[in-house]
Motif scaffolding. Structure first.
Motif: not given
Length: 236
Positions: A10-17
């Protein structure tokens, strides 16, 4: 305190922006690894005009670097928001890259679709390594090449990636990796050969310097105890 979840994708989606902002140290670390990887991969392929799959592309660092070498690139990742960030950045920078949401265990591409598959920082995260390698072999064209790196499974690699990188230096979020999912080179070689691929040599990848921001720069190392890069070819 509760122990962090391991292999927390989930870390990759958490910082996507913020993927392309350079504001987050661990994201910059991933970006800084691309030149070191490509300096070795470039020895085995002329990217110009090749159809290439970036398997586990996240926000698109490797996909864009390969595109800029003249390849026709598709990227795939299960992280929906990271794929959205990759698409947005490619569009904003006028790069024609196809991005798909999906898993390495079930690639949505026909047989013999790619001249090369690139897979970095991924194999130590997948749920079914055998199936991923089988899918890589399926989508590669005869004569095609698989270019990869992953983390070796041993006490030294665990200390470097978990104790040092996650817990002490904090250059990776806690819970990024599950050391039980790390892959020994001999194990990966067997998986490649069982899938009909011919294994090549392996080399190490690791820190080779520090930039002005205090971030590590990466390059090829002789030792493969922590991160190792490798190649495999599909017989023509």
């Amino acid at each position: 305190m509760p122990r962090p979840e391991r292999n927390n994708l989930a870390i990759y989606d958490d910082v996507a922006d913020q993927w392309w902002s350079d504001d987050i140290r661990w994201i910059r670390t991933l970006k800084n690894m691309v030149p070191g990887r490509l300096s070795w991969f470039d020895r085995f392929i002329d990217w110009q005009g090749k159809d290439v799959l970036d398997l586990g592309c996240a926000g698109g660092f490797m996909a864009e670097a390969i595109h800029d070498r003249g390849a026709k690139v598709a990227g795939i990742d299960p992280a929906v928001d990271a794929i959205a960030a990759a698409r947005a950045h490619a569009e904003a920078t006028s790069r024609e890259i196809t991005y798909d949401v999906g898993l390495g265990e079930s690639l949505p591409y026909p047989d013999d679709a790619f001249d090369a598959v690139v897979c970095v920082d991924v194999l130590e995260h997948v749920s079914d390594l055998t199936q991923v390698i089988s899918e890589v072999a399926r989508v590669l064209r005869p004569g095609g090449i698989f270019l990869f790196d992953t983390i070796n499974r041993n006490p030294i690699a665990r200390f470097v990636t978990i104790t040092m990188a996650e817990d002490i230096l904090r250059i990776l979020p806690k819970g990024t990796h599950d050391p039980a999912m790390f892959v020994k080179p001999a194990e990966l070689r067997r998986e490649l050969e069982n899938a009909g691929l011919t294994s090549g040599k392996t080399v190490g990848l690791g820190p080779r310097g520090i930039n002005r921001r205090g971030d590590f720069l990466f390059g090829r190392l002789p030792g493969t105890m922590v991160i190792f890069m490798g190649t495999a070819c599909k017989p023509a």
